[in-house]
Design a protein around this motif. Structure first.
Motif, PDB file in Angstrom:
ATOM      1  N   HIS A  99       0.849  -1.202   0.000  1.00 31.25           N
ATOM      2  CA  HIS A  99       0.000   0.000   0.000  1.00 31.25           C
ATOM      3  C   HIS A  99       0.884   1.252   0.000  1.00 31.25           C
ATOM      4  O   HIS A  99       0.686   2.169  -0.806  1.00 31.25           O
ATOM      5  CB  HIS A  99      -0.919  -0.013   1.234  1.00 31.25           C
ATOM      6  CG  HIS A  99      -1.517   1.298   1.577  1.00 31.25           C
ATOM      7  ND1 HIS A  99      -2.535   1.861   0.834  1.00 31.25           N
ATOM      8  CD2 HIS A  99      -1.236   2.173   2.566  1.00 31.25           C
ATOM      9  CE1 HIS A  99      -2.857   3.027   1.365  1.00 31.25           C
ATOM     10  NE2 HIS A  99      -2.077   3.243   2.414  1.00 31.25           N
ATOM     11  N   HIS A 100       1.866   1.294   0.900  1.00 32.05           N
ATOM     12  CA  HIS A 100       2.743   2.462   0.982  1.00 32.05           C
ATOM     13  C   HIS A 100       3.678   2.567  -0.218  1.00 32.05           C
ATOM     14  O   HIS A 100       3.967   3.674  -0.683  1.00 32.05           O
ATOM     15  CB  HIS A 100       3.526   2.442   2.294  1.00 32.05           C
ATOM     16  CG  HIS A 100       2.680   2.783   3.478  1.00 32.05           C
ATOM     17  ND1 HIS A 100       1.961   3.955   3.574  1.00 32.05           N
ATOM     18  CD2 HIS A 100       2.427   2.101   4.616  1.00 32.05           C
ATOM     19  CE1 HIS A 100       1.308   3.990   4.725  1.00 32.05           C
ATOM     20  NE2 HIS A 100       1.564   2.866   5.376  1.00 32.05           N
ATOM     21  N   LYS A 101       4.125   1.444  -0.745  1.00 29.14           N
ATOM     22  CA  LYS A 101       4.962   1.481  -1.957  1.00 29.14           C
ATOM     23  C   LYS A 101       4.180   2.095  -3.123  1.00 29.14           C
ATOM     24  O   LYS A 101       4.723   2.917  -3.867  1.00 29.14           O
ATOM     25  CB  LYS A 101       5.450   0.069  -2.318  1.00 29.14           C
ATOM     26  CG  LYS A 101       6.575  -0.413  -1.425  1.00 29.14           C
ATOM     27  CD  LYS A 101       6.837  -1.900  -1.514  1.00 29.14           C
ATOM     28  CE  LYS A 101       7.207  -2.432  -2.841  1.00 29.14           C
ATOM     29  NZ  LYS A 101       7.575  -3.874  -2.803  1.00 29.14           N
ATOM     30  N   ARG A 102       2.913   1.707  -3.267  1.00 30.72           N
ATOM     31  CA  ARG A 102       2.076   2.279  -4.338  1.00 30.72           C
ATOM     32  C   ARG A 102       1.920   3.793  -4.147  1.00 30.72           C
ATOM     33  O   ARG A 102       1.996   4.550  -5.123  1.00 30.72           O
ATOM     34  CB  ARG A 102       0.706   1.610  -4.382  1.00 30.72           C
ATOM     35  CG  ARG A 102       0.713   0.227  -5.008  1.00 30.72           C
ATOM     36  CD  ARG A 102      -0.692  -0.325  -5.235  1.00 30.72           C
ATOM     37  NE  ARG A 102      -1.469  -0.476  -4.014  1.00 30.72           N
ATOM     38  CZ  ARG A 102      -1.437  -1.539  -3.225  1.00 30.72           C
ATOM     39  NH1 ARG A 102      -0.657  -2.571  -3.525  1.00 30.72           N
ATOM     40  NH2 ARG A 102      -2.175  -1.592  -2.135  1.00 30.72           N
ATOM     41  N   GLN A 103       1.717   4.230  -2.915  1.00 31.10           N
ATOM     42  CA  GLN A 103       1.586   5.668  -2.648  1.00 31.10           C
ATOM     43  C   GLN A 103       2.858   6.410  -3.069  1.00 31.10           C
ATOM     44  O   GLN A 103       2.781   7.451  -3.726  1.00 31.10           O
ATOM     45  CB  GLN A 103       1.357   5.918  -1.150  1.00 31.10           C
ATOM     46  CG  GLN A 103       0.002   5.571  -0.636  1.00 31.10           C
ATOM     47  CD  GLN A 103      -0.080   5.852   0.856  1.00 31.10           C
ATOM     48  OE1 GLN A 103       0.816   5.507   1.627  1.00 31.10           O
ATOM     49  NE2 GLN A 103      -1.181   6.480   1.259  1.00 31.10           N
ATOM     50  N   ILE A 104       3.995   5.887  -2.675  1.00 32.69           N
ATOM     51  CA  ILE A 104       5.275   6.534  -2.987  1.00 32.69           C
ATOM     52  C   ILE A 104       5.525   6.516  -4.489  1.00 32.69           C
ATOM     53  O   ILE A 104       5.925   7.529  -5.079  1.00 32.69           O
ATOM     54  CB  ILE A 104       6.430   5.859  -2.208  1.00 32.69           C
ATOM     55  CG1 ILE A 104       6.281   6.149  -0.712  1.00 32.69           C
ATOM     56  CG2 ILE A 104       7.786   6.305  -2.743  1.00 32.69           C
ATOM     57  CD1 ILE A 104       7.207   5.327   0.188  1.00 32.69           C
ATOM     58  N   THR A 105       5.288   5.385  -5.124  1.00 29.01           N
ATOM     59  CA  THR A 105       5.490   5.259  -6.569  1.00 29.01           C
ATOM     60  C   THR A 105       4.618   6.259  -7.323  1.00 29.01           C
ATOM     61  O   THR A 105       5.082   6.930  -8.255  1.00 29.01           O
ATOM     62  CB  THR A 105       5.209   3.811  -7.029  1.00 29.01           C
ATOM     63  OG1 THR A 105       6.088   2.938  -6.311  1.00 29.01           O
ATOM     64  CG2 THR A 105       5.420   3.644  -8.521  1.00 29.01           C
ATOM     65  N   GLN A 106       3.361   6.374  -6.920  1.00 26.09           N
ATOM     66  CA  GLN A 106       2.451   7.326  -7.565  1.00 26.09           C
ATOM     67  C   GLN A 106       2.944   8.760  -7.375  1.00 26.09           C
ATOM     68  O   GLN A 106       2.949   9.552  -8.310  1.00 26.09           O
ATOM     69  CB  GLN A 106       1.026   7.174  -6.988  1.00 26.09           C
ATOM     70  CG  GLN A 106      -0.002   8.081  -7.638  1.00 26.09           C
ATOM     71  CD  GLN A 106      -0.156   7.838  -9.135  1.00 26.09           C
ATOM     72  OE1 GLN A 106      -0.121   6.704  -9.594  1.00 26.09           O
ATOM     73  NE2 GLN A 106      -0.291   8.905  -9.890  1.00 26.09           N
TER      74      GLN A 106
END
Length: 164
Positions: free
Chosen positions: A149-156
């Protein structure tokens, strides 16, 4: 999913952290969205949970006791404050990588019966969403979902800033 695969998936976070090493300091400390944390606060947040697993949850599981988790808001506030304490990006990333690697090592050395033994989480025997009995391995899978979840936030966020 086999426990080896779960632990291996959990380990992937350490490798992913290396992709953040060259991020500009401004983006590192900028909130990823309105009323959201910065990348540094997110990494500190995950590090804080890894430390909790290492220092509290694993010893409790080894002693065949339930797993206890602190009040999320206060615990997460401490992680945010740590990220804002002046710790450098390099030091925080190294600390997060080293802590995750140690956690993965300890999980890998834990007997299968300890990983899979049904235990309580804050006194609760089953996940209220899935009905699955809690175990250390179940909690690790939840932490993998949390990491992703946090990786997706950072990537976005990085994509929006032409860095992803």
């Amino acid at each position: 999913m086999e426990q080896y695969e779960i632990i291996n998936d959990f380990n992937q976070f350490s490798s992913w952290l290396s992709t953040l090493e060259n991020i500009d300091e401004t983006l590192w400390t900028e909130p990823i969205a309105t009323d959201k944390w910065s990348i540094s606060e997110i990494i500190s947040h995950i590090l804080n949970w890894d430390n909790h697993l290492l220092s509290e949850v694993l010893p409790s599981v080894r002693n065949e006791n339930g797993m206890d988790f602190p009040d999320f808001d206060a615990f997460n506030k401490n992680a945010s404050e740590y990220a804002k304490s002046g710790i450098s990006k390099t030091k925080l990333l190294k600390e997060a990588k080293d802590t995750r690697k140690l956690l993965v090592k300890e999980l890998g050395e834990m007997p299968n019966e300890n990983l899979n033994k049904p235990l309580t989480a804050n006194g609760v025997t089953h996940c209220p969403f899935t009905g699955t009995p809690y175990s250390l391995l179940y909690i690790v899978k939840e932490f993998i979902d949390h990491d992703n979840h946090h990786k997706r936030q950072i990537t976005q966020f990085l994509k929006e800033n032409n860095l992803g």
